[in-house]
Design an enzyme around this catalytic site. Structure first.
Site, PDB file in Angstrom:
ATOM      1  N   GLY A   1       0.802  -1.217   0.000  1.00 22.74           N
ATOM      2  CA  GLY A   1       0.000   0.000   0.000  1.00 22.74           C
ATOM      3  C   GLY A   1       0.831   1.261   0.000  1.00 22.74           C
ATOM      4  O   GLY A   1       2.019   1.229  -0.293  1.00 22.74           O
ATOM      5  N   ASN A   2       0.152   2.399   0.320  1.00 24.65           N
ATOM      6  CA  ASN A   2       0.755   3.721   0.193  1.00 24.65           C
ATOM      7  C   ASN A   2       1.285   3.874  -1.247  1.00 24.65           C
ATOM      8  O   ASN A   2       2.456   4.140  -1.481  1.00 24.65           O
ATOM      9  CB  ASN A   2       1.878   3.930   1.226  1.00 24.65           C
ATOM     10  CG  ASN A   2       2.283   5.390   1.305  1.00 24.65           C
ATOM     11  OD1 ASN A   2       3.432   5.738   1.113  1.00 24.65           O
ATOM     12  ND2 ASN A   2       1.337   6.270   1.541  1.00 24.65           N
ATOM     13  N   LEU A   3       0.367   3.649  -2.162  1.00 23.58           N
ATOM     14  CA  LEU A   3       0.744   3.465  -3.561  1.00 23.58           C
ATOM     15  C   LEU A   3       1.239   4.753  -4.213  1.00 23.58           C
ATOM     16  O   LEU A   3       0.713   5.837  -3.970  1.00 23.58           O
ATOM     17  CB  LEU A   3      -0.450   2.911  -4.339  1.00 23.58           C
ATOM     18  CG  LEU A   3      -1.021   1.590  -3.795  1.00 23.58           C
ATOM     19  CD1 LEU A   3      -2.184   1.123  -4.660  1.00 23.58           C
ATOM     20  CD2 LEU A   3       0.056   0.516  -3.713  1.00 23.58           C
TER      21      LEU A   3
ATOM     22  N   ARG B   1       8.809   4.841   1.795  1.00 20.84           N
ATOM     23  CA  ARG B   1       9.653   5.346   2.891  1.00 20.84           C
ATOM     24  C   ARG B   1      10.163   6.765   2.622  1.00 20.84           C
ATOM     25  O   ARG B   1      10.633   7.428   3.553  1.00 20.84           O
ATOM     26  CB  ARG B   1      10.814   4.395   3.170  1.00 20.84           C
ATOM     27  CG  ARG B   1      10.334   3.096   3.786  1.00 20.84           C
ATOM     28  CD  ARG B   1      11.415   2.286   4.463  1.00 20.84           C
ATOM     29  NE  ARG B   1      10.850   1.227   5.278  1.00 20.84           N
ATOM     30  CZ  ARG B   1      10.535  -0.005   4.854  1.00 20.84           C
ATOM     31  NH1 ARG B   1      10.754  -0.338   3.595  1.00 20.84           N
ATOM     32  NH2 ARG B   1      10.006  -0.884   5.672  1.00 20.84           N
TER      33      ARG B   1
ATOM     34  N   HIS C   1       4.352   1.661  -7.941  1.00 20.10           N
ATOM     35  CA  HIS C   1       3.393   0.554  -7.836  1.00 20.10           C
ATOM     36  C   HIS C   1       2.467   0.527  -9.070  1.00 20.10           C
ATOM     37  O   HIS C   1       2.193  -0.518  -9.630  1.00 20.10           O
ATOM     38  CB  HIS C   1       2.510   0.723  -6.597  1.00 20.10           C
ATOM     39  CG  HIS C   1       3.241   0.694  -5.298  1.00 20.10           C
ATOM     40  ND1 HIS C   1       3.366   1.804  -4.497  1.00 20.10           N
ATOM     41  CD2 HIS C   1       3.874  -0.311  -4.645  1.00 20.10           C
ATOM     42  CE1 HIS C   1       4.039   1.486  -3.402  1.00 20.10           C
ATOM     43  NE2 HIS C   1       4.371   0.216  -3.462  1.00 20.10           N
TER      44      HIS C   1
ATOM     45  N   GLN D   1      15.022  -8.959  -3.445  1.00 21.46           N
ATOM     46  CA  GLN D   1      13.704  -9.575  -3.255  1.00 21.46           C
ATOM     47  C   GLN D   1      13.224 -10.252  -4.529  1.00 21.46           C
ATOM     48  O   GLN D   1      12.737 -11.384  -4.504  1.00 21.46           O
ATOM     49  CB  GLN D   1      12.706  -8.490  -2.831  1.00 21.46           C
ATOM     50  CG  GLN D   1      11.250  -8.915  -2.865  1.00 21.46           C
ATOM     51  CD  GLN D   1      10.327  -7.818  -2.352  1.00 21.46           C
ATOM     52  OE1 GLN D   1      10.337  -7.524  -1.168  1.00 21.46           O
ATOM     53  NE2 GLN D   1       9.543  -7.215  -3.227  1.00 21.46           N
TER      54      GLN D   1
HETATM   55  P1  AMP Z   1       6.002  -2.449  -1.567  1.00 18.99           P
HETATM   56  O1  AMP Z   1       4.647  -1.879  -1.445  1.00 18.99           O
HETATM   57  O2  AMP Z   1       7.095  -1.516  -1.166  1.00 18.99           O
HETATM   58  O3  AMP Z   1       6.134  -3.824  -0.980  1.00 18.99           O
HETATM   59  O4  AMP Z   1       6.239  -2.646  -3.134  1.00 18.99           O
HETATM   60  C1  AMP Z   1       5.358  -3.429  -3.902  1.00 18.99           C
HETATM   61  C2  AMP Z   1       5.978  -3.659  -5.249  1.00 18.99           C
HETATM   62  O5  AMP Z   1       6.211  -2.406  -5.889  1.00 18.99           O
HETATM   63  C3  AMP Z   1       7.341  -4.370  -5.179  1.00 18.99           C
HETATM   64  O6  AMP Z   1       7.402  -5.331  -6.231  1.00 18.99           O
HETATM   65  C4  AMP Z   1       8.318  -3.255  -5.389  1.00 18.99           C
HETATM   66  O7  AMP Z   1       9.541  -3.675  -5.955  1.00 18.99           O
HETATM   67  C5  AMP Z   1       7.549  -2.360  -6.358  1.00 18.99           C
HETATM   68  N1  AMP Z   1       8.055  -0.996  -6.319  1.00 18.99           N
HETATM   69  C6  AMP Z   1       8.196  -0.191  -5.237  1.00 18.99           C
HETATM   70  N2  AMP Z   1       8.737   0.987  -5.579  1.00 18.99           N
HETATM   71  C7  AMP Z   1       8.960   0.943  -6.919  1.00 18.99           C
HETATM   72  C8  AMP Z   1       9.513   1.843  -7.873  1.00 18.99           C
HETATM   73  N3  AMP Z   1       9.967   3.034  -7.524  1.00 18.99           N
HETATM   74  N4  AMP Z   1       9.582   1.443  -9.160  1.00 18.99           N
HETATM   75  C9  AMP Z   1       9.134   0.218  -9.533  1.00 18.99           C
HETATM   76  N5  AMP Z   1       8.604  -0.686  -8.679  1.00 18.99           N
HETATM   77  C10 AMP Z   1       8.513  -0.336  -7.392  1.00 18.99           C
END
Ligand code: AMP
Length: 280
Positions: free
Chosen positions: A31-33, A189, A37, A155
């Site tokens: 979340g916190n899209l 973050r 995302h 990851q």
């Molecule tokens: P998270 O919500 O941080 O767990 O991220 C969910 C998904 O979004 C994960 O597969 C992350 O790698 C991807 N993600 C997060 N930030 C970015 C970004 N700046 N660019 C591309 N993918 C992202």
């Protein structure tokens, strides 16, 4: 967009979606899209006729000193964004039990020695937590495709390795990193940072970029890494690691490696840890 808050609701919604021909793509998130995302969703929509996103702040991947409690939860905004982008289904579990059924009987997936390196060294157990929840989402949702961001380089590799043995028919897609105009990789973050801290954060990407150019110019790798750490420290971006790794996360110690590789960096700005990488 259908929103499922329980496993029962999810089951009904997945059944309904199964009437539509074509592939189902999953985009797991906490979340916190942001646009990073949403770029995963855009890619998913090109590859599949049906998309499901999940929003679950997975307690298993947070250590006791991590930010689980204060991790930003912005459900209303997130729902609006996913809806606007044309996501078909959102699984937003009401609680942990809607994901794991029995909290006492979770099938843990171990991330092995690779999960103990880099970010895993700083966050013990983190990748076991990630793999355990991703496996669970794969089990419940049974997608044909799943999209993960290159932002989380380690990851993505660990999930790929897990899926290769447990879900050989699942297609995994790695989505490129989406950055702000100043180069900072978008991340939930970043919300913890003040404006001046965000400005300082631009130096992580600058450093990764400069290092990749230096490697291509055949400057000694050890010198590149020493200089990079000095550079980051000079901006008070205290680095946890700064390394060159190949696409299977093997460490590269030599110049002239011409396969796919990435410089990976993790830095701390006050209490916020940021990660980024550059593939070349
Ligand atoms: P998270 O919500 O941080 O767990 O991220 C969910 C998904 O979004 C994960 O597969 C992350 O790698 C991807 N993600 C997060 N930030 C970015 C970004 N700046 N660019 C591309 N993918 C992202």
């Amino acid at each position: 967009m259908i929103i499922s808050r329980t496993r029962k609701e999810l089951e009904i919604a997945l059944n309904k979606l199964s009437e539509i021909p074509g592939k189902l793509a999953l985009i797991p998130t906490m979340g916190n899209l942001h646009q990073g995302h949403l770029s995963l969703l855009t890619i998913a929509k090109k590859k599949a006729s049906k998309t499901i996103s999940t929003i679950f702040v997975n307690p298993l991947q947070f250590g006791k000193n991590d930010d689980f409690e204060k991790y930003p939860r912005t459900h209303e905004d997130d729902i609006k964004k996913l809806n606007d982008e044309g996501c078909d289904l959102l699984f937003l579990p009401l609680n942990n039990k809607e994901v794991f059924s029995s909290i006492d009987n979770i099938k843990t997936i171990k991330s092995g020695t690779l999960g103990l390196e880099l970010c895993g060294k700083i966050r013990p157990g983190h990748f076991d937590g990630v793999l355990t929840v991703v496996n669970r989402l794969f089990e419940i949702i049974k997608p044909d495709i799943a999209v993960f961001g290159a932002k989380d380089y380690q990851q993505e590799i660990l999930i790929r390795q897990m899926a290769k043995s447990l879900y050989p028919n699942l297609e995994l897609i790695k989505a490129p990193i989406i950055r702000a105009d100043n180069g900072v990789a978008l991340s939930s973050r970043n919300n913890y940072l003040s404006e001046p801290e965000l400005e300082i954060a631009t130096n992580l990407y600058k450093c990764l970029y400069k290092s990749s150019i230096s490697y291509k110019e055949n400057i000694d790798l050890k010198v590149i890494i020493d200089e990079a750490k000095k550079y980051l420290n000079s901006y008070n971006l205290s680095p946890d690691y700064f390394e060159l790794r190949d696409e299977n996360l093997n460490k590269i110690n030599v110049n002239g490696y011409d396969g796919k590789k990435a410089f990976l960096g993790s830095v701390n700005i006050n209490k916020t840890r940021l990660i980024d990488n550059i593939e070349f």
